[in-house]
Design a protein around this motif. Structure first.
Motif, mmCIF file in Angstrom:
data_model
loop_
_atom_site.group_PDB
_atom_site.id
_atom_site.type_symbol
_atom_site.label_atom_id
_atom_site.label_comp_id
_atom_site.label_asym_id
_atom_site.label_seq_id
_atom_site.Cartn_x
_atom_site.Cartn_y
_atom_site.Cartn_z
ATOM 1 N N VAL A 34 0.840 -1.204 0.000
ATOM 2 C CA VAL A 34 0.000 0.000 0.000
ATOM 3 C C VAL A 34 0.869 1.246 0.000
ATOM 4 N N ALA A 35 1.951 1.241 0.786
ATOM 5 C CA ALA A 35 2.855 2.392 0.817
ATOM 6 C C ALA A 35 3.533 2.591 -0.531
ATOM 7 N N LYS A 36 3.929 1.505 -1.183
ATOM 8 C CA LYS A 36 4.544 1.622 -2.510
ATOM 9 C C LYS A 36 3.550 2.161 -3.523
ATOM 10 N N THR A 37 2.298 1.735 -3.427
ATOM 11 C CA THR A 37 1.270 2.229 -4.346
ATOM 12 C C THR A 37 1.042 3.721 -4.158
ATOM 13 N N ILE A 38 0.982 4.168 -2.918
ATOM 14 C CA ILE A 38 0.798 5.598 -2.647
ATOM 15 C C ILE A 38 1.979 6.391 -3.178
ATOM 16 N N GLU A 39 3.196 5.897 -2.948
ATOM 17 C CA GLU A 39 4.389 6.596 -3.431
ATOM 18 C C GLU A 39 4.419 6.641 -4.950
ATOM 19 N N CYS A 40 4.049 5.538 -5.587
ATOM 20 C CA CYS A 40 4.025 5.490 -7.050
ATOM 21 C C CYS A 40 3.006 6.473 -7.616
ATOM 22 N N ASN A 41 1.815 6.513 -7.030
ATOM 23 C CA ASN A 41 0.791 7.460 -7.491
ATOM 24 C C ASN A 41 1.253 8.899 -7.308
ATOM 25 N N HIS A 42 1.944 9.173 -6.216
ATOM 26 C CA HIS A 42 2.460 10.517 -5.977
ATOM 27 C C HIS A 42 3.505 10.887 -7.027
ATOM 28 N N ASN A 43 4.408 9.953 -7.342
ATOM 29 C CA ASN A 43 5.438 10.220 -8.339
ATOM 30 C C ASN A 43 4.839 10.402 -9.727
ATOM 31 N N ILE A 44 3.826 9.626 -10.060
ATOM 32 C CA ILE A 44 3.168 9.774 -11.360
ATOM 33 C C ILE A 44 2.486 11.135 -11.450
ATOM 34 N N GLY A 45 1.781 11.529 -10.400
ATOM 35 C CA GLY A 45 1.113 12.836 -10.400
ATOM 36 C C GLY A 45 2.103 13.981 -10.516
ATOM 37 N N ARG A 46 3.222 13.883 -9.800
ATOM 38 C CA ARG A 46 4.237 14.934 -9.876
ATOM 39 C C ARG A 46 4.856 14.987 -11.266
ATOM 40 N N GLY A 47 5.059 13.811 -11.889
ATOM 41 C CA GLY A 47 5.603 13.773 -13.248
ATOM 42 C C GLY A 47 4.655 14.400 -14.260
ATOM 43 N N ILE A 48 3.366 14.148 -14.098
ATOM 44 C CA ILE A 48 2.373 14.733 -15.007
ATOM 45 C C ILE A 48 2.357 16.245 -14.864
ATOM 46 N N LEU A 49 2.394 16.745 -13.633
ATOM 47 C CA LEU A 49 2.407 18.199 -13.430
ATOM 48 C C LEU A 49 3.664 18.830 -14.012
ATOM 49 N N THR A 50 4.800 18.187 -13.847
ATOM 50 C CA THR A 50 6.043 18.717 -14.397
ATOM 51 C C THR A 50 5.999 18.730 -15.915
ATOM 52 N N GLU A 51 5.477 17.668 -16.508
ATOM 53 C CA GLU A 51 5.386 17.605 -17.964
ATOM 54 C C GLU A 51 4.469 18.691 -18.511
#
Length: 85
Positions: A34-51
């Protein structure tokens, strides 16, 4: 002595709740997953915002640059006037 048993049962219950899924072989339900899933979703969201931010900046040159003053006031550095070449 009864209080120690209660604490032991409480700690055992918490350990089973947090690690029980992984101990049973269901790793997708464990706390680490669950912690890995939350971290992955956070990284994906941050990547989308940066892009999106970089996409909006690409191709658009900066506008309205501040111009430097034409004449520099040497009065502000009066003590160093003789040392300047």
């Amino acid at each position: 002595m009864k209080q120690h048993r209660t604490r032991l049962f409480l700690l055992t219950a918490l350990a089973l709740m947090t690690n029980g899924f992984s101990l049973l072989g269901f790793s997708h339900g464990s706390v680490g997953a669950v912690a890995k899933t939350i971290e992955c979703n956070h990284n994906i969201g941050r990547g989308i915002l940066t892009e999106r931010a970089l996409k909006s900046l690409s191709g658009n040159p900066p506008t309205g640059r501040a111009r430097l003053p034409q004449v520099f006031d040497l009065g502000s550095i009066a003590g160093f006037h003789g040392r300047l070449a």
